[in-house]
Scaffold this motif. Structure first.
Motif, PDB file in Angstrom:
ATOM      1  N   ALA A   7       0.822  -1.197   0.000  1.00 60.84           N
ATOM      2  CA  ALA A   7       0.000   0.000   0.000  1.00 60.84           C
ATOM      3  C   ALA A   7       0.859   1.250   0.000  1.00 60.84           C
ATOM      4  CB  ALA A   7      -0.879   0.008   1.242  1.00 60.84           C
ATOM      5  N   GLY A   8       0.658   2.074  -0.989  1.00 64.52           N
ATOM      6  CA  GLY A   8       1.322   3.362  -0.964  1.00 64.52           C
ATOM      7  C   GLY A   8       2.753   3.345  -1.468  1.00 64.52           C
ATOM      8  N   MET A   9       3.520   2.338  -1.072  1.00 66.17           N
ATOM      9  CA  MET A   9       4.934   2.361  -1.418  1.00 66.17           C
ATOM     10  C   MET A   9       5.172   2.336  -2.926  1.00 66.17           C
ATOM     11  SD  MET A   9       6.822   3.062   0.962  1.00 66.17           S
ATOM     12  CE  MET A   9       8.490   2.715   0.414  1.00 66.17           C
ATOM     13  N   GLN A  10       4.331   1.613  -3.646  1.00 69.01           N
ATOM     14  CA  GLN A  10       4.476   1.592  -5.104  1.00 69.01           C
ATOM     15  C   GLN A  10       4.440   2.997  -5.647  1.00 69.01           C
ATOM     16  OE1 GLN A  10       1.048  -0.595  -6.134  1.00 69.01           O
ATOM     17  NE2 GLN A  10       2.132  -2.511  -6.385  1.00 69.01           N
ATOM     18  N   MET A  28       8.043   6.998  -8.939  1.00 71.93           N
ATOM     19  CA  MET A  28       8.671   8.216  -9.430  1.00 71.93           C
ATOM     20  C   MET A  28      10.183   8.117  -9.326  1.00 71.93           C
ATOM     21  SD  MET A  28       6.959  10.565 -10.799  1.00 71.93           S
ATOM     22  CE  MET A  28       6.328  12.212 -10.706  1.00 71.93           C
ATOM     23  N   GLU A  29      10.659   7.573  -8.174  1.00 74.30           N
ATOM     24  CA  GLU A  29      12.092   7.461  -7.958  1.00 74.30           C
ATOM     25  C   GLU A  29      12.705   6.503  -8.985  1.00 74.30           C
ATOM     26  OE1 GLU A  29      14.046   9.207  -6.187  1.00 74.30           O
ATOM     27  OE2 GLU A  29      15.870   8.011  -6.454  1.00 74.30           O
ATOM     28  N   ALA A  30      12.007   5.391  -9.246  1.00 70.74           N
ATOM     29  CA  ALA A  30      12.510   4.417 -10.210  1.00 70.74           C
ATOM     30  C   ALA A  30      12.554   5.041 -11.604  1.00 70.74           C
ATOM     31  CB  ALA A  30      11.628   3.176 -10.212  1.00 70.74           C
ATOM     32  N   LEU A  31      11.486   5.707 -11.965  1.00 71.23           N
ATOM     33  CA  LEU A  31      11.413   6.349 -13.284  1.00 71.23           C
ATOM     34  C   LEU A  31      12.550   7.367 -13.411  1.00 71.23           C
ATOM     35  CD1 LEU A  31       9.656   6.383 -15.809  1.00 71.23           C
ATOM     36  CD2 LEU A  31       8.267   8.173 -14.776  1.00 71.23           C
ATOM     37  N   PRO A  55      -0.579   1.413 -12.109  1.00 69.64           N
ATOM     38  CA  PRO A  55      -1.408   0.409 -11.444  1.00 69.64           C
ATOM     39  C   PRO A  55      -2.872   0.502 -11.877  1.00 69.64           C
ATOM     40  CG  PRO A  55      -0.422   1.925  -9.839  1.00 69.64           C
ATOM     41  CD  PRO A  55      -0.111   2.449 -11.187  1.00 69.64           C
ATOM     42  N   PRO A  56      -3.587  -0.631 -11.804  1.00 66.96           N
ATOM     43  CA  PRO A  56      -4.952  -0.669 -12.302  1.00 66.96           C
ATOM     44  C   PRO A  56      -5.930  -0.078 -11.315  1.00 66.96           C
ATOM     45  CG  PRO A  56      -4.376  -2.802 -11.437  1.00 66.96           C
ATOM     46  CD  PRO A  56      -3.196  -1.915 -11.226  1.00 66.96           C
ATOM     47  N   ALA A  57      -5.929   1.209 -11.166  1.00 63.65           N
ATOM     48  CA  ALA A  57      -6.877   1.806 -10.238  1.00 63.65           C
ATOM     49  C   ALA A  57      -7.271   3.165 -10.772  1.00 63.65           C
ATOM     50  CB  ALA A  57      -6.253   1.957  -8.862  1.00 63.65           C
ATOM     51  N   ARG A  58      -8.391   3.631 -10.276  1.00 67.18           N
ATOM     52  CA  ARG A  58      -8.864   4.941 -10.670  1.00 67.18           C
ATOM     53  C   ARG A  58      -7.886   6.017 -10.231  1.00 67.18           C
ATOM     54  NH1 ARG A  58     -14.213   7.626 -11.635  1.00 67.18           N
ATOM     55  NH2 ARG A  58     -14.734   6.432 -13.471  1.00 67.18           N
ATOM     56  N   ASN A  59      -7.194   5.729  -9.127  1.00 63.83           N
ATOM     57  CA  ASN A  59      -6.264   6.735  -8.627  1.00 63.83           C
ATOM     58  C   ASN A  59      -4.860   6.492  -9.160  1.00 63.83           C
ATOM     59  OD1 ASN A  59      -5.770   4.445  -7.253  1.00 63.83           O
ATOM     60  ND2 ASN A  59      -6.132   5.282  -5.219  1.00 63.83           N
ATOM     61  N   ASN A  78      -2.160   8.952  -8.988  1.00 66.36           N
ATOM     62  CA  ASN A  78      -1.692   9.393  -7.672  1.00 66.36           C
ATOM     63  C   ASN A  78      -0.182   9.366  -7.560  1.00 66.36           C
ATOM     64  OD1 ASN A  78      -4.097   9.959  -6.631  1.00 66.36           O
ATOM     65  ND2 ASN A  78      -4.144   8.325  -5.103  1.00 66.36           N
ATOM     66  N   PHE A  79       0.454   8.485  -8.343  1.00 61.81           N
ATOM     67  CA  PHE A  79       1.895   8.379  -8.198  1.00 61.81           C
ATOM     68  C   PHE A  79       2.572   9.706  -8.551  1.00 61.81           C
ATOM     69  CE2 PHE A  79       1.808   7.657 -12.728  1.00 61.81           C
ATOM     70  CZ  PHE A  79       3.043   8.075 -13.175  1.00 61.81           C
ATOM     71  N   LEU A  80       1.884  10.511  -9.340  1.00 64.37           N
ATOM     72  CA  LEU A  80       2.437  11.816  -9.693  1.00 64.37           C
ATOM     73  C   LEU A  80       2.439  12.742  -8.488  1.00 64.37           C
ATOM     74  CD1 LEU A  80       0.568  12.404 -13.055  1.00 64.37           C
ATOM     75  CD2 LEU A  80       2.975  11.840 -12.743  1.00 64.37           C
TER      76      LEU A  80
END
Lengths: 307, 381
Positions: B127-130, B135-138, B155-159, B162-164
């Motif tokens: 949860a969350g860590m992905q 961003m760091e990996a990219l 990831p397959p989610a509406r959010n 969010n990683f941005l």
């Protein structure tokens, strides 16, 4: 025997990847439970983005589910599992004064902390679910004796079911630990909690469903059933199959793709049944969608069990 | 040339977004195959914990570095790429460890942080860590310059977007007053006097338990020092994603909910001022060619009752099949009416049984680059 087993639990997590009809199954289970006289609550995890539209809410003719449990159909209450509500509830229970919790949550820094930390979101959801299970009527019976959670995508489902184990390794004492242990007691006890995995009879979705089963079992969830949606009904008897082979031309023809789909479905079902001892229920493809599909599925579930 | 072929040829970063179950992972992998065939050194990066992509590409999960798809496997699958094709599944723990080693020069401090129970658990959380580590990996892969093109499967989610935003949220917290309170006592007391800090400490120890509160102080003291840099990288990357060598692609399928999600993403991408490069509609039957319906002409000269009943059933199946195609055409025209007129829409037919190997990815790659399958949304209405 799948339906009676499921209806016997207090919390049912309905899980599966996108597009397999998971929400339809959640709504159908809620309807079946209400018809069996249960006090039912349907929920889904609030994602800020979903506020505008919710497939589950639409199953009950609404745009969104209410924030607090409210009647959405005869015998069925609905509400969202919202992180913030759960956190507020938690702080209120810890501080014993709800107003103090709300005041604390008005603090921008604390809000940011809860918003940012990995797994704070899950903890809020987890606590709200726990709160809803604990609710009692004035005469001491459970306010809701059947809670259906329409779970999000696989990764987030496992994040929630795996939360207690991971957090308890860190937080061993105090109110959070106590809440996690209590929640674990509900979810991981096969008498009170279970998961239902939903999939469709195609090769890749079946592979992913089996992975999800493994993942859920690793987080100590008991799985009551595998529901396979959209199974094409095979109308041919063995003799008709023989006759059909003589009819089919070599070239393109409407109907050939559906025949192939039927074969893949039969093979996928076989594979599921061979790979796990969890009861598998094949649900035919309904010609309708939305709430009509949920109604059709409810009727199918009841007929299947001879109820 | 279709715009998609141009993207594959020119861009440095391609980001695929869409709802779960629409074939996003497969599409990302196929685009990577296409780019490698075009001569580029390409990496496909997935933050979806599904094992599918790895299986299709024949690389195993949980490897410390991206794995290059072997040339003999490519040749076997009919793929001939002058470029190189590599794949990696985002592993939050690995990204965190690598980053810590890179940013903390003192080996003793690295050991301390890695031994901290909070660090160990937090980096393993799904949860969350992905979101935080994506961003760091990219950033890492793009900076290092080992690849001409990085394709990110969200990831397959509406959010999914969010990683941005995740690094910014974490950044606000780390710079915030609550974070200051979590830090162990220092001389002078920082922004807070001893009383406030002791009060806060009491509350936190009450909520989390003494032991955890103590671990937390150690963790934040160690992690806080490297955080500013992490956050800087994420901010840089966030701005980097607005540049014109980046493109966001929307992946969807002809299911009403998936289309709704696609339109939602489309809004979000515009709102965030990110470059939207097109829409890929998977599993569409709208292109299916007209073919004969089964009828009595199929019956032999002396049909039996079995022949007749088999034909009746077949007609029912055929009607259902045709019905699906009609529904897909209707959904597609709804979609076309709801996206801006100049967006390129690529339609991909349904592949019976789905795509689960390199050969299938190669075929999909060819389909995606064929300009006959690219339309302007205005043409689809």
């Amino acid at each position: 025997m799948m339906l009676p087993t499921i209806l016997d639990r207090r919390i049912v997590l309905v899980s599966g990847k996108g597009g397999v009809g998971r929400t339809t199954v959640s709504a159908a289970l809620a309807r079946a439970a209400a018809a069996a006289g249960k006090r039912v609550l349907v929920t889904e995890i609030e994602e800020p983005a979903i506020q505008s539209q919710s497939t589950l809410a639409r199953m009950f003719g609404r745009e969104t589910l209410p924030v607090r449990p409210a009647l959405v159909a005869p015998g069925i209450h609905g509400c969202m599992l919202a992180t913030e509500r759960g956190t507020e509830q938690f702080l209120g229970d810890v501080f014993r004064v709800q107003a103090l919790a709300r005041l604390a949550l008005r603090n921008a820094a604390l809000r940011r902390l809860l918003h940012a930390g990995p797994s704070f979101h899950e903890m809020g959801v987890f606590y709200q679910l726990l709160h809803l299970v604990r609710l009692e009527t004035p005469d001491g019976r459970p306010r809701f004796d059947f809670i259906v959670v329409d779970m999000p995508a696989t990764g987030h489902t496992l994040a929630l079911t795996g939360l207690p184990e991971i957090l308890l390794r860190l937080v061993r004492r105090g109110p959070i630990a106590a809440a996690l242990r209590e929640g674990q007691g509900w979810l991981n006890n096969p008498r009170t909690g279970c998961a239902v995995v939903v999939t469709i009879p195609e090769p890749l979705p079946v592979t992913e469903a089996l992975e999800l089963v493994e993942g859920l079992q690793a987080t100590q969830m008991h799985i009551c059933g595998l529901v396979v949606n959209k199974v094409p009904v095979d109308p041919f008897s063995d003799e008709e199959r023989g006759a059909l082979a003589e009819l089919l031309p070599a070239g393109p023809l409407y109907g050939k793709e559906e025949l192939e789909r039927m074969e893949r479905a039969a093979h996928s079902l076989q594979r599921l049944r061979a790979s796990t001892r969890i009861p598998v229920l094949a649900v035919p493809l309904f010609a309708v969608d939305g709430s009509a599909a949920a109604e059709a599925l409810t009727a199918f579930l009841k007929a299947e069990e001879g109820l | 040339m279709s715009r998609l072929s141009e993207h594959i040829h020119e861009k440095r970063i391609v980001i695929c977004c869409g709802a779960g179950g629409v074939g996003k992972t497969t599409t990302s992998a196929a685009l990577a195959v296409a780019a490698a065939q075009d001569g580029r050194r390409v990496l496909v990066l997935t933050i979806d914990p599904s094992k599918r992509l790895a299986e299709a590409l024949g690389v195993s999960a949980n490897t410390p570095d991206p794995v290059r798809v072997r040339a003999d496997r490519e040749a076997e699958a009919g793929i001939h790429s002058p470029g190189t094709l590599s794949a990696w599944m985002l592993d939050p723990k690995l990204v965190s460890d690598t980053t810590v080693r890179r940013l903390v020069k003192d080996p003793a401090k690295v050991r301390d942080l890695m031994a901290n129970p909070i660090y160990q658990q937090v980096t393993q959380m799904i949860a969350g860590m992905q979101e935080y580590t994506a961003m760091e990996a990219l950033h890492g892969f793009v900076e290092r310059g080992d690849y001409d093109l990085v394709i990110l499967d969200t990831p397959p989610a509406r959010n999914a977007l969010n990683f941005l935003d995740a690094p910014r949220r974490l950044g606000e917290f780390m710079d915030g007053r609550i974070f200051q309170m979590l830090l162990p006592d220092r001389e002078g007391g920082g922004a807070f006097g001893g009383t406030t800090r002791r009060m806060a400490g009491k509350v936190l120890a009450g909520v989390f338990g003494d032991e955890f509160y103590a671990d937390m102080q150690v963790f934040f003291a160690a992690f806080g020092s490297i955080f500013a840099q992490l956050n800087g990288n994420a901010q840089k990357m966030r701005l980097r994603l607005q540049r014109d060598d980046v493109v966001f692609l929307l992946v969807t399928s002809p299911v009403r909910t998936a289309l709704d999600d696609a339109l939602y993403f489309e809004d979000r991408i515009r709102e965030l001022e990110l470059p939207l490069g097109g829409l890929i509609l998977n599993r569409s039957r709208h292109l299916a060619e007209e073919r004969p319906m089964p009828d009595s002409s199929l019956l032999p000269a002396r049909p039996t009752e079995l022949h007749r009943s088999a034909l009746r059933h077949l007609v029912v199946l055929a009607e259902r099949e045709r019905q699906h195609e009609t529904e897909h055409r209707e959904l597609l025209s709804t979609l076309a009416q709801n996206v801006p007129k100049d967006i390129e829409v690529l339609t991909v037919p349904e592949v019976p049984g789905g795509i689960d190997d390199l050969r299938g990815l190669g075929e999909l790659a060819r389909w995606l680059l064929d300009e006959r399958h690219a339309h302007r949304s205005a043409e689809l209405g």
